[in-house]
Write a protein that holds these residues in place. Structure first.
Motif, mmCIF file in Angstrom:
data_model
loop_
_atom_site.group_PDB
_atom_site.id
_atom_site.type_symbol
_atom_site.label_atom_id
_atom_site.label_comp_id
_atom_site.label_asym_id
_atom_site.label_seq_id
_atom_site.Cartn_x
_atom_site.Cartn_y
_atom_site.Cartn_z
ATOM 1 N N PHE A 1 41.797 29.880 77.612
ATOM 2 C CA PHE A 1 42.866 29.397 76.748
ATOM 3 C C PHE A 1 42.423 28.115 76.056
ATOM 4 O O PHE A 1 41.731 27.278 76.658
ATOM 5 C CB PHE A 1 44.128 29.098 77.562
ATOM 6 N N HIS B 1 53.396 31.330 89.382
ATOM 7 C CA HIS B 1 52.774 30.270 88.594
ATOM 8 C C HIS B 1 51.727 29.549 89.422
ATOM 9 O O HIS B 1 51.727 29.607 90.656
ATOM 10 C CB HIS B 1 53.825 29.282 88.066
ATOM 11 N N PHE C 1 52.615 33.422 85.056
ATOM 12 C CA PHE C 1 52.295 34.799 84.699
ATOM 13 C C PHE C 1 53.423 35.741 85.110
ATOM 14 O O PHE C 1 54.054 35.562 86.160
ATOM 15 C CB PHE C 1 51.015 35.249 85.420
ATOM 16 N N LEU D 1 50.336 27.435 84.509
ATOM 17 C CA LEU D 1 50.187 28.793 84.009
ATOM 18 C C LEU D 1 51.183 29.678 84.755
ATOM 19 O O LEU D 1 51.101 29.823 85.975
ATOM 20 C CB LEU D 1 48.764 29.311 84.233
ATOM 21 N N THR E 1 45.841 24.759 86.866
ATOM 22 C CA THR E 1 44.386 24.722 86.786
ATOM 23 C C THR E 1 43.842 23.626 87.685
ATOM 24 O O THR E 1 44.497 22.609 87.922
ATOM 25 C CB THR E 1 43.916 24.481 85.342
ATOM 26 N N VAL F 1 52.096 35.244 79.754
ATOM 27 C CA VAL F 1 51.772 33.947 80.354
ATOM 28 C C VAL F 1 52.377 32.826 79.521
ATOM 29 O O VAL F 1 52.446 32.915 78.295
ATOM 30 C CB VAL F 1 50.227 33.766 80.483
ATOM 31 N N LYS F 2 52.839 31.806 80.214
ATOM 32 C CA LYS F 2 53.208 30.540 79.582
ATOM 33 C C LYS F 2 52.236 29.488 80.088
ATOM 34 O O LYS F 2 51.946 29.426 81.289
ATOM 35 C CB LYS F 2 54.649 30.142 79.935
ATOM 36 N N ALA F 3 51.723 28.672 79.198
ATOM 37 C CA ALA F 3 50.757 27.628 79.550
ATOM 38 C C ALA F 3 51.268 26.294 79.037
ATOM 39 O O ALA F 3 51.684 26.188 77.876
ATOM 40 C CB ALA F 3 49.391 27.934 78.954
ATOM 41 N N VAL G 1 41.035 26.525 80.896
ATOM 42 C CA VAL G 1 41.943 26.051 79.862
ATOM 43 C C VAL G 1 41.327 24.803 79.244
ATOM 44 O O VAL G 1 40.980 23.859 79.962
ATOM 45 C CB VAL G 1 43.344 25.739 80.412
#
Length: 288
Positions: A220, A143, A124, A122, A146, A171-173, A109
């Motif tokens: 990302f 989740h 998922f 992250l 990183t 996914v939410k980042a 990321v």
């Protein structure tokens, strides 16, 4: 796990096809087009996950001097009806009862200035091998954060198909204290990519066979400025805030800390790190 800020506006309209001379084609776009077509992948700088794949085959790589190759932040997409907050903290979504083709997804990321971002949340979620989402529990949901180099790795299965959609992973980042990016990752070579109205080729993973499973990579790019890593100290240096909270400590749900004179209770087990101070992450800490 619940990201701590609502999603921003939906994706803005993107230009349709136009004269070839007017199109901006970046190196990542060329790589993804090659992957989608099943062609050999050229070795180009600017895409760490893909460069890492080439390195794994024995190629010698020079350092990437810049990744300003015309690529903007990762495109956003709709959340869909199957998101659930408070997913477990885990990088492996596979259990003894999980059927399907094994899949690992890894990558990095970055911020828009090409600096890797540590501590990015992250989250998922995906369909199972039969195309169903678990709405009663947290099967194929989880989740993670990183690492110090901005890297992540997910162990899961290839999602199944269901009416109206091609294969995809949600996914939410969210970088520390920053807005949430909600998006989806896609698989190259899927027939339904041509009929799914949500499909975005900019969100194609690089996927290849790996034994009895598959390996995917995706990087990302969040619309935030990254902070340089070691070798770029804060100027002026920042004194640590007062309180009992400290980075690098393993907290469990129910632990209590103080930070800048205020008390907080841990609501989600995690290992703390700079940037995830209690006021910045209400998903991890509840103010007292």
């Amino acid at each position: 796990m619940t990201p701590t800020a609502p999603d921003g506006p939906g994706p803005s309209p993107r230009p349709g096809p136009g004269p070839a001379a007017d199109r901006v084609i970046s190196r990542k776009s060329l790589l993804k087009a090659a992957v989608a077509a099943g062609a050999a992948i050229p070795l180009l700088t600017g895409t760490v996950a893909l460069a890492r794949d080439s390195a794994g085959r024995g190629s010698s790589l020079s350092a990437t001097p810049t990744c300003g190759d015309g690529d903007g932040p990762t495109h956003d997409q709709i959340e869909g009806p199957y998101f659930k907050p408070n997913s477990p903290l885990r990088t492996n979504l596979v259990t003894s009862g999980t059927n399907g083709t094994p899949l690992t997804v890894s990558g990095y990321v970055f911020g828009r200035n090409c600096v890797p971002l540590p501590g990015v949340l992250l989250d998922f979620w995906q369909a199972d091998d039969a195309g169903n989402y678990d709405m009663a529990g947290f099967t194929l949901r989880g989740h993670q954060f990183t690492d110090a180099k901005g890297a992540f790795s997910l162990t899961t299965i290839v999602p199944g198909l269901y009416p109206g959609r091609t294969r995809h992973i949600h996914v939410k980042a969210q970088a520390p204290g920053q807005p949430v990016l909600t998006t989806q990752l896609y698989f190259p070579g899927e027939p339904r990519n041509n009929t799914d109205t949500l499909f975005d080729p900019a969100l194609l993973m690089n996927v290849r066979g790996a034994g009895n499973g598959r390996e995917g990579t995706f990087d990302f790019v969040l619309n935030v400025d990254g902070t340089p890593g070691p070798g770029g100290p804060t100027d002026p240096p920042t004194d640590p805030p007062g309180g009992t909270w400290a980075p690098g400590h393993s907290y469990t749900a129910g632990d209590r800390v103080t930070y800048n004179g205020a008390g907080y209770t841990c609501v989600q087990a995690h290992t703390s790190m700079a940037g995830w101070e209690p006021p910045n992450v209400p998903a991890l800490w509840r103010a007292e």
